[in-house]
Design a protein around this motif. Sequence first.
Motif, PDB file in Angstrom:
ATOM      1  N   ASP A 259      14.881   8.960   5.564  1.00 38.52           N
ATOM      2  CA  ASP A 259      13.600   8.442   6.063  1.00 38.52           C
ATOM      3  C   ASP A 259      13.573   8.424   7.589  1.00 38.52           C
ATOM      4  OD1 ASP A 259      12.959   8.134   3.436  1.00 38.52           O
ATOM      5  OD2 ASP A 259      13.179   5.949   3.410  1.00 38.52           O
ATOM      6  N   ASN A 260      14.707   8.088   8.194  1.00 38.23           N
ATOM      7  CA  ASN A 260      14.778   8.091   9.652  1.00 38.23           C
ATOM      8  C   ASN A 260      14.585   9.504  10.206  1.00 38.23           C
ATOM      9  OD1 ASN A 260      15.204   5.359   9.606  1.00 38.23           O
ATOM     10  ND2 ASN A 260      17.419   5.487   9.940  1.00 38.23           N
ATOM     11  N   ALA A 261      15.188  10.502   9.520  1.00 37.81           N
ATOM     12  CA  ALA A 261      15.019  11.888   9.947  1.00 37.81           C
ATOM     13  C   ALA A 261      13.557  12.316   9.833  1.00 37.81           C
ATOM     14  CB  ALA A 261      15.906  12.805   9.107  1.00 37.81           C
ATOM     15  N   ALA A 262      12.882  11.842   8.787  1.00 43.31           N
ATOM     16  CA  ALA A 262      11.459  12.147   8.630  1.00 43.31           C
ATOM     17  C   ALA A 262      10.643  11.523   9.758  1.00 43.31           C
ATOM     18  CB  ALA A 262      10.968  11.644   7.277  1.00 43.31           C
ATOM     19  N   ALA A 263      11.011  10.303  10.161  1.00 46.64           N
ATOM     20  CA  ALA A 263      10.294   9.634  11.244  1.00 46.64           C
ATOM     21  C   ALA A 263      10.431  10.403  12.551  1.00 46.64           C
ATOM     22  CB  ALA A 263      10.812   8.211  11.403  1.00 46.64           C
ATOM     23  N   VAL A 264      11.600  11.000  12.773  1.00 45.41           N
ATOM     24  CA  VAL A 264      11.796  11.816  13.976  1.00 45.41           C
ATOM     25  C   VAL A 264      10.813  12.987  13.977  1.00 45.41           C
ATOM     26  CG1 VAL A 264      13.430  13.350  15.151  1.00 45.41           C
ATOM     27  CG2 VAL A 264      14.204  11.135  14.265  1.00 45.41           C
ATOM     28  N   GLU A 265      10.498  13.515  12.776  1.00 50.10           N
ATOM     29  CA  GLU A 265       9.526  14.599  12.664  1.00 50.10           C
ATOM     30  C   GLU A 265       8.090  14.096  12.740  1.00 50.10           C
ATOM     31  OE1 GLU A 265      10.029  17.577   9.571  1.00 50.10           O
ATOM     32  OE2 GLU A 265      11.979  16.698   9.094  1.00 50.10           O
ATOM     33  N   GLY A 266       7.917  12.778  12.863  1.00 52.30           N
ATOM     34  CA  GLY A 266       6.572  12.223  12.904  1.00 52.30           C
ATOM     35  C   GLY A 266       5.989  11.925  11.548  1.00 52.30           C
ATOM     36  N   LEU A 267       6.821  11.876  10.519  1.00 50.44           N
ATOM     37  CA  LEU A 267       6.342  11.627   9.164  1.00 50.44           C
ATOM     38  C   LEU A 267       6.487  10.157   8.794  1.00 50.44           C
ATOM     39  CD1 LEU A 267       7.929  14.634   7.213  1.00 50.44           C
ATOM     40  CD2 LEU A 267       5.620  14.475   8.136  1.00 50.44           C
ATOM     41  N   VAL A 268       5.479   9.640   8.119  1.00 53.86           N
ATOM     42  CA  VAL A 268       5.581   8.338   7.466  1.00 53.86           C
ATOM     43  C   VAL A 268       6.054   8.598   6.043  1.00 53.86           C
ATOM     44  CG1 VAL A 268       4.288   6.379   6.552  1.00 53.86           C
ATOM     45  CG2 VAL A 268       3.796   7.237   8.839  1.00 53.86           C
ATOM     46  N   THR A 269       7.088   7.899   5.626  1.00 51.68           N
ATOM     47  CA  THR A 269       7.633   8.107   4.281  1.00 51.68           C
ATOM     48  C   THR A 269       7.297   6.921   3.380  1.00 51.68           C
ATOM     49  OG1 THR A 269       9.475   9.411   5.147  1.00 51.68           O
ATOM     50  CG2 THR A 269       9.715   8.508   2.929  1.00 51.68           C
ATOM     51  N   LEU A 270       6.728   7.222   2.218  1.00 50.02           N
ATOM     52  CA  LEU A 270       6.512   6.227   1.170  1.00 50.02           C
ATOM     53  C   LEU A 270       7.452   6.579   0.023  1.00 50.02           C
ATOM     54  CD1 LEU A 270       2.590   6.143   1.137  1.00 50.02           C
ATOM     55  CD2 LEU A 270       4.140   4.530   2.243  1.00 50.02           C
ATOM     56  N   ARG A 271       8.186   5.602  -0.448  1.00 51.08           N
ATOM     57  CA  ARG A 271       9.209   5.868  -1.471  1.00 51.08           C
ATOM     58  C   ARG A 271       8.891   5.046  -2.722  1.00 51.08           C
ATOM     59  NH1 ARG A 271      14.038   8.254  -1.259  1.00 51.08           N
ATOM     60  NH2 ARG A 271      13.824   8.497   1.002  1.00 51.08           N
ATOM     61  N   PHE A 272       8.835   5.718  -3.870  1.00 57.96           N
ATOM     62  CA  PHE A 272       8.493   5.065  -5.125  1.00 57.96           C
ATOM     63  C   PHE A 272       9.503   5.459  -6.205  1.00 57.96           C
ATOM     64  CE2 PHE A 272       4.365   5.965  -3.014  1.00 57.96           C
ATOM     65  CZ  PHE A 272       3.984   4.656  -2.743  1.00 57.96           C
ATOM     66  N   GLY A 273       9.751   4.522  -7.119  1.00 61.08           N
ATOM     67  CA  GLY A 273      10.631   4.772  -8.250  1.00 61.08           C
ATOM     68  C   GLY A 273       9.859   4.774  -9.552  1.00 61.08           C
ATOM     69  N   TYR A 274      10.596   4.868 -10.658  1.00 57.38           N
ATOM     70  CA  TYR A 274       9.976   4.884 -11.974  1.00 57.38           C
ATOM     71  C   TYR A 274       9.104   3.650 -12.199  1.00 57.38           C
ATOM     72  CZ  TYR A 274      12.318   8.903 -14.095  1.00 57.38           C
ATOM     73  OH  TYR A 274      12.718  10.164 -14.429  1.00 57.38           O
ATOM     74  N   LEU A 275       9.618   2.493 -11.839  1.00 61.79           N
ATOM     75  CA  LEU A 275       8.896   1.260 -12.122  1.00 61.79           C
ATOM     76  C   LEU A 275       7.575   1.226 -11.378  1.00 61.79           C
ATOM     77  CD1 LEU A 275       9.151  -1.295 -13.761  1.00 61.79           C
ATOM     78  CD2 LEU A 275      10.211  -2.413 -11.808  1.00 61.79           C
ATOM     79  N   ASP A 276       7.528   1.812 -10.169  1.00 66.77           N
ATOM     80  CA  ASP A 276       6.283   1.864  -9.408  1.00 66.77           C
ATOM     81  C   ASP A 276       5.293   2.836 -10.045  1.00 66.77           C
ATOM     82  OD1 ASP A 276       7.330   0.208  -7.207  1.00 66.77           O
ATOM     83  OD2 ASP A 276       8.581   1.948  -6.775  1.00 66.77           O
ATOM     84  N   VAL A 277       5.721   4.094 -10.209  1.00 69.57           N
ATOM     85  CA  VAL A 277       4.818   5.151 -10.652  1.00 69.57           C
ATOM     86  C   VAL A 277       4.349   4.937 -12.087  1.00 69.57           C
ATOM     87  CG1 VAL A 277       4.617   7.634 -11.076  1.00 69.57           C
ATOM     88  CG2 VAL A 277       5.796   6.804  -9.037  1.00 69.57           C
ATOM     89  N   LEU A 278       5.255   4.486 -12.947  1.00 68.10           N
ATOM     90  CA  LEU A 278       4.905   4.298 -14.345  1.00 68.10           C
ATOM     91  C   LEU A 278       4.332   2.916 -14.610  1.00 68.10           C
ATOM     92  CD1 LEU A 278       8.020   5.959 -16.000  1.00 68.10           C
ATOM     93  CD2 LEU A 278       5.779   6.966 -15.612  1.00 68.10           C
ATOM     94  N   GLY A 279       4.820   1.923 -13.895  1.00 65.55           N
ATOM     95  CA  GLY A 279       4.399   0.551 -14.158  1.00 65.55           C
ATOM     96  C   GLY A 279       3.166   0.123 -13.400  1.00 65.55           C
ATOM     97  N   GLU A 280       2.998   0.608 -12.170  1.00 65.22           N
ATOM     98  CA  GLU A 280       1.857   0.194 -11.351  1.00 65.22           C
ATOM     99  C   GLU A 280       1.237   1.401 -10.648  1.00 65.22           C
ATOM    100  OE1 GLU A 280       2.291  -3.933  -9.511  1.00 65.22           O
ATOM    101  OE2 GLU A 280       4.334  -3.154  -9.382  1.00 65.22           O
ATOM    102  N   PRO A 281       0.756   2.390 -11.404  1.00 63.77           N
ATOM    103  CA  PRO A 281       0.242   3.615 -10.788  1.00 63.77           C
ATOM    104  C   PRO A 281      -0.953   3.385  -9.878  1.00 63.77           C
ATOM    105  CG  PRO A 281      -0.321   3.531 -13.124  1.00 63.77           C
ATOM    106  CD  PRO A 281       0.657   2.424 -12.881  1.00 63.77           C
ATOM    107  N   CYS A 282      -1.791   2.430 -10.222  1.00 68.45           N
ATOM    108  CA  CYS A 282      -2.979   2.177  -9.388  1.00 68.45           C
ATOM    109  C   CYS A 282      -2.581   1.593  -8.031  1.00 68.45           C
ATOM    110  CB  CYS A 282      -3.953   1.253 -10.107  1.00 68.45           C
ATOM    111  SG  CYS A 282      -4.556   1.941 -11.679  1.00 68.45           S
ATOM    112  N   ARG A 283      -1.545   0.751  -8.028  1.00 65.34           N
ATOM    113  CA  ARG A 283      -1.065   0.205  -6.751  1.00 65.34           C
ATOM    114  C   ARG A 283      -0.471   1.322  -5.890  1.00 65.34           C
ATOM    115  NH1 ARG A 283       3.835  -0.930  -4.874  1.00 65.34           N
ATOM    116  NH2 ARG A 283       4.846  -0.783  -6.921  1.00 65.34           N
ATOM    117  N   VAL A 284       0.293   2.219  -6.504  1.00 65.03           N
ATOM    118  CA  VAL A 284       0.863   3.341  -5.767  1.00 65.03           C
ATOM    119  C   VAL A 284      -0.249   4.198  -5.173  1.00 65.03           C
ATOM    120  CG1 VAL A 284       2.186   5.480  -5.990  1.00 65.03           C
ATOM    121  CG2 VAL A 284       2.997   3.388  -7.098  1.00 65.03           C
TER     122      VAL A 284
END
Length: 310
Positions: A259-284
């Motif tokens: 994620d730090n390497a992505a920030a150097v490239e100017g990227l914002v990183t959002l990281r999600f796991g199974y519980l996020d994508v499957l359990g709370e897809p609308c929040r994601v």
Amino acid sequence: MQEWEQLAERQDGIITLEQALTHGHSRDTVRWRLTSGRWREVHPRTYAVHTGPLLERSAWWAAVLGAGEGAVLSHASAAALWGLGAGPPEISVTVPYERKAPRLRGVRVFRSRHVEDRRDHRAFLPCTRVEATVLDVAVASRTPLAGLALVARAVQRGRTRPDLLLQELDARHKVRHRAALAAVLLDVTAGAHSGLEAAYLHLERAHGLPDPERQAPGAGPGGRVFRDALYREQGVAVELDGRAFHADADTRFRDMARDNAAAVEGLVTLRFGYLDVLGEPCRVARQVARVLRDRGWQGSPRRCGPQCGL
């Protein structure tokens, strides 16, 4: 404290008529305790030995004892007992198939030929094993995503392991959503997460998010990396972490470096796991859409259905 009081205490304030008679009460004594208000009937021949509110565990005990010999707490109620979510108002129990399902107020009674096989013999409150519980609820779910969310929650909270859930799945002949459940469990067991990527793709399209570049190459802490979803114009990367089932310190440090390497490239990183994508897809979807719009996306997300929280 008398023996019947000790038993009632172990059963969270619940006792049956048969237990009371076995532990020294006569039918007249039981009748007097009920008419005097010292006890109250919860289900036929099943009593609370106090006058206060019936707490959740007491209600579970009353349902299991009221359902009779061989009954176990099951489905969503057992999931609540295992710490996998709040139990619904209607309590679920399962009784042996050869028995007629009793009618109990506020209790849904299932019948099964496999009650004893799926019972957790370590638990004092009779209930189904956590693996059996997860599969029972997943199979009853209206959509595969709802069932997969419970699978993810059970593993992430350390209640069970993917290989044990696979064993339970293999032991069953007819399983609704079998393909989806097997795919995710095999992914997790193998350390992959193609099932998670597919679920995120479904989430994107259901909520009207723009199409990203998938497995987009970029610079990482140790050289070339591939980002799961890259919204290049907005400078947003989404990383889908199937390893969240087995998160450890090394994994977290690698993710941090990435994620730090992505920030150097100017990227914002959002990281999600199974519980996020499957359990709370609308929040994601809401979070991704918010960041995309803050960084220049002119489109508008949409609700995936009447219950969507977007």
